[in-house]
Design a protein around this motif. Sequence first.
Motif, PDB file in Angstrom:
ATOM      1  N   ILE A   5       0.854  -1.187   0.000  1.00 36.10           N
ATOM      2  CA  ILE A   5       0.000   0.000   0.000  1.00 36.10           C
ATOM      3  C   ILE A   5       0.893   1.240   0.000  1.00 36.10           C
ATOM      4  O   ILE A   5       1.757   1.391   0.868  1.00 36.10           O
ATOM      5  CB  ILE A   5      -0.929  -0.018   1.229  1.00 36.10           C
ATOM      6  CG1 ILE A   5      -1.902  -1.197   1.104  1.00 36.10           C
ATOM      7  CG2 ILE A   5      -1.670   1.305   1.363  1.00 36.10           C
ATOM      8  CD1 ILE A   5      -2.761  -1.441   2.336  1.00 36.10           C
ATOM      9  N   CYS A   9      -2.654   6.109   0.218  1.00 40.59           N
ATOM     10  CA  CYS A   9      -3.764   5.538   0.995  1.00 40.59           C
ATOM     11  C   CYS A   9      -4.470   6.630   1.797  1.00 40.59           C
ATOM     12  O   CYS A   9      -3.823   7.458   2.444  1.00 40.59           O
ATOM     13  CB  CYS A   9      -3.211   4.474   1.946  1.00 40.59           C
ATOM     14  SG  CYS A   9      -4.400   3.843   3.136  1.00 40.59           S
ATOM     15  N   ILE A  10      -5.810   6.629   1.760  1.00 38.90           N
ATOM     16  CA  ILE A  10      -6.600   7.642   2.479  1.00 38.90           C
ATOM     17  C   ILE A  10      -7.266   7.039   3.719  1.00 38.90           C
ATOM     18  O   ILE A  10      -8.187   7.632   4.281  1.00 38.90           O
ATOM     19  CB  ILE A  10      -7.664   8.271   1.558  1.00 38.90           C
ATOM     20  CG1 ILE A  10      -8.590   7.186   0.961  1.00 38.90           C
ATOM     21  CG2 ILE A  10      -7.001   9.088   0.451  1.00 38.90           C
ATOM     22  CD1 ILE A  10      -9.796   7.732   0.219  1.00 38.90           C
ATOM     23  N   ASN A  11      -6.801   5.853   4.127  1.00 35.17           N
ATOM     24  CA  ASN A  11      -7.323   5.205   5.349  1.00 35.17           C
ATOM     25  C   ASN A  11      -8.849   5.079   5.343  1.00 35.17           C
ATOM     26  O   ASN A  11      -9.513   5.375   6.346  1.00 35.17           O
ATOM     27  CB  ASN A  11      -6.871   5.976   6.602  1.00 35.17           C
ATOM     28  CG  ASN A  11      -5.382   5.853   6.829  1.00 35.17           C
ATOM     29  OD1 ASN A  11      -4.753   4.912   6.356  1.00 35.17           O
ATOM     30  ND2 ASN A  11      -4.802   6.801   7.539  1.00 35.17           N
ATOM     31  N   CYS A  12      -9.364   4.625   4.210  1.00 29.16           N
ATOM     32  CA  CYS A  12     -10.829   4.535   4.111  1.00 29.16           C
ATOM     33  C   CYS A  12     -11.371   3.272   4.786  1.00 29.16           C
ATOM     34  O   CYS A  12     -12.589   3.107   4.901  1.00 29.16           O
ATOM     35  CB  CYS A  12     -11.259   4.576   2.654  1.00 29.16           C
ATOM     36  SG  CYS A  12     -10.874   3.060   1.754  1.00 29.16           S
ATOM     37  N   ASP A  13     -10.506   2.355   5.174  1.00 31.63           N
ATOM     38  CA  ASP A  13     -10.874   1.151   5.949  1.00 31.63           C
ATOM     39  C   ASP A  13     -11.543   0.029   5.147  1.00 31.63           C
ATOM     40  O   ASP A  13     -11.900  -0.983   5.730  1.00 31.63           O
ATOM     41  CB  ASP A  13     -11.825   1.485   7.118  1.00 31.63           C
ATOM     42  CG  ASP A  13     -11.264   2.521   8.062  1.00 31.63           C
ATOM     43  OD1 ASP A  13     -10.033   2.584   8.205  1.00 31.63           O
ATOM     44  OD2 ASP A  13     -12.058   3.267   8.652  1.00 31.63           O
ATOM     45  N   VAL A  14     -11.769   0.206   3.851  1.00 30.23           N
ATOM     46  CA  VAL A  14     -12.558  -0.813   3.154  1.00 30.23           C
ATOM     47  C   VAL A  14     -11.772  -2.070   2.788  1.00 30.23           C
ATOM     48  O   VAL A  14     -12.347  -3.142   2.636  1.00 30.23           O
ATOM     49  CB  VAL A  14     -13.276  -0.272   1.890  1.00 30.23           C
ATOM     50  CG1 VAL A  14     -14.161   0.905   2.218  1.00 30.23           C
ATOM     51  CG2 VAL A  14     -12.291   0.056   0.801  1.00 30.23           C
ATOM     52  N   CYS A  15     -10.446  -1.966   2.645  1.00 31.43           N
ATOM     53  CA  CYS A  15      -9.700  -3.145   2.195  1.00 31.43           C
ATOM     54  C   CYS A  15      -9.478  -4.164   3.316  1.00 31.43           C
ATOM     55  O   CYS A  15      -9.484  -5.371   3.069  1.00 31.43           O
ATOM     56  CB  CYS A  15      -8.356  -2.740   1.599  1.00 31.43           C
ATOM     57  SG  CYS A  15      -7.286  -1.827   2.735  1.00 31.43           S
ATOM     58  N   TYR A  31      -2.610   2.105   6.201  1.00 35.39           N
ATOM     59  CA  TYR A  31      -2.711   0.648   6.224  1.00 35.39           C
ATOM     60  C   TYR A  31      -1.477   0.008   5.591  1.00 35.39           C
ATOM     61  O   TYR A  31      -0.824   0.597   4.716  1.00 35.39           O
ATOM     62  CB  TYR A  31      -3.978   0.201   5.496  1.00 35.39           C
ATOM     63  CG  TYR A  31      -5.192   0.271   6.377  1.00 35.39           C
ATOM     64  CD1 TYR A  31      -5.551  -0.799   7.179  1.00 35.39           C
ATOM     65  CD2 TYR A  31      -5.962   1.430   6.438  1.00 35.39           C
ATOM     66  CE1 TYR A  31      -6.655  -0.732   8.014  1.00 35.39           C
ATOM     67  CE2 TYR A  31      -7.074   1.513   7.272  1.00 35.39           C
ATOM     68  CZ  TYR A  31      -7.408   0.422   8.059  1.00 35.39           C
ATOM     69  OH  TYR A  31      -8.492   0.495   8.885  1.00 35.39           O
ATOM     70  N   CYS A  54     -10.228  -0.786  -3.471  1.00 33.87           N
ATOM     71  CA  CYS A  54      -9.533   0.465  -3.129  1.00 33.87           C
ATOM     72  C   CYS A  54      -9.996   1.611  -4.039  1.00 33.87           C
ATOM     73  O   CYS A  54      -9.853   1.538  -5.256  1.00 33.87           O
ATOM     74  CB  CYS A  54      -8.022   0.284  -3.247  1.00 33.87           C
ATOM     75  SG  CYS A  54      -7.127   1.798  -2.803  1.00 33.87           S
ATOM     76  N   PRO A  55     -10.515   2.682  -3.442  1.00 30.72           N
ATOM     77  CA  PRO A  55     -11.054   3.780  -4.254  1.00 30.72           C
ATOM     78  C   PRO A  55      -9.985   4.676  -4.875  1.00 30.72           C
ATOM     79  O   PRO A  55     -10.292   5.454  -5.771  1.00 30.72           O
ATOM     80  CB  PRO A  55     -11.902   4.568  -3.248  1.00 30.72           C
ATOM     81  CG  PRO A  55     -11.255   4.325  -1.937  1.00 30.72           C
ATOM     82  CD  PRO A  55     -10.724   2.911  -1.997  1.00 30.72           C
ATOM     83  N   VAL A  56      -8.742   4.568  -4.410  1.00 29.61           N
ATOM     84  CA  VAL A  56      -7.701   5.450  -4.956  1.00 29.61           C
ATOM     85  C   VAL A  56      -6.579   4.673  -5.655  1.00 29.61           C
ATOM     86  O   VAL A  56      -5.533   5.242  -5.979  1.00 29.61           O
ATOM     87  CB  VAL A  56      -7.113   6.362  -3.848  1.00 29.61           C
ATOM     88  CG1 VAL A  56      -8.171   7.311  -3.328  1.00 29.61           C
ATOM     89  CG2 VAL A  56      -6.505   5.549  -2.712  1.00 29.61           C
ATOM     90  N   CYS A  58      -4.235   2.502  -4.831  1.00 29.81           N
ATOM     91  CA  CYS A  58      -2.891   2.697  -4.253  1.00 29.81           C
ATOM     92  C   CYS A  58      -2.281   1.382  -3.781  1.00 29.81           C
ATOM     93  O   CYS A  58      -1.478   1.349  -2.853  1.00 29.81           O
ATOM     94  CB  CYS A  58      -2.951   3.701  -3.110  1.00 29.81           C
ATOM     95  SG  CYS A  58      -3.843   3.111  -1.664  1.00 29.81           S
ATOM     96  N   ILE A  59      -2.663   0.242  -4.424  1.00 28.77           N
ATOM     97  CA  ILE A  59      -2.134  -1.055  -3.986  1.00 28.77           C
ATOM     98  C   ILE A  59      -1.474  -1.769  -5.168  1.00 28.77           C
ATOM     99  O   ILE A  59      -2.057  -2.658  -5.794  1.00 28.77           O
ATOM    100  CB  ILE A  59      -3.248  -1.939  -3.373  1.00 28.77           C
ATOM    101  CG1 ILE A  59      -4.122  -1.138  -2.409  1.00 28.77           C
ATOM    102  CG2 ILE A  59      -2.618  -3.139  -2.662  1.00 28.77           C
ATOM    103  CD1 ILE A  59      -5.237  -1.933  -1.758  1.00 28.77           C
TER     104      ILE A  59
HETATM  105  S1  SF4 Z   1      -8.817   0.609   0.337  1.00 24.49           S
HETATM  106 FE1  SF4 Z   1      -7.030   1.768  -0.403  1.00 24.49          FE
HETATM  107  S2  SF4 Z   1      -7.304   3.821   0.454  1.00 24.49           S
HETATM  108 FE2  SF4 Z   1      -8.678   2.465   1.568  1.00 24.49          FE
HETATM  109  S3  SF4 Z   1      -7.512   1.862   3.405  1.00 24.49           S
HETATM  110 FE3  SF4 Z   1      -7.169   0.278   1.827  1.00 24.49          FE
HETATM  111  S4  SF4 Z   1      -5.307   0.911   0.760  1.00 24.49           S
HETATM  112 FE4  SF4 Z   1      -6.046   2.684   1.905  1.00 24.49          FE
END
Ligand code: SF4
Length: 97
Positions: A5, A9-15, A31, A54-56, A58-59
Amino acid sequence: MALWITDECINCDVCEPECPNDAISMGESIYEIDPRKCTECVGHFDEPQCVQVCPVSCIPVNPEHVETREQLLARYDDLQAALRARLSAASAVRAGG
Ligand code: SF4
Ligand code: SF4
């Protein structure tokens, strides 16, 4: 290959809850993916689940952990065996109690 990551990462918590290997956890500020647990979802799904959600975007693939599908499958087998051992131990404790 394990994934990683980036600092986008915007720490959106979804992953985190989507990972079938519990490889994703909160690090110091964003994360992180534990490369010892990431199988790129091999053994569970056709596509990496974290990348899907991931919405951005970044993985990416971790260039320091380039692995073949066979190596990823072997990790999947090891992780499953460890999980079975933990479940078995927990079950034995319950039976003993
Ligand atoms: S889904 Fe992407 S932006 Fe969201 S917490 Fe995970 S790595 Fe970060
Ligand atoms: S690719 Fe799969 S196993 Fe690896 S961190 Fe993402 S969800 Fe977890």
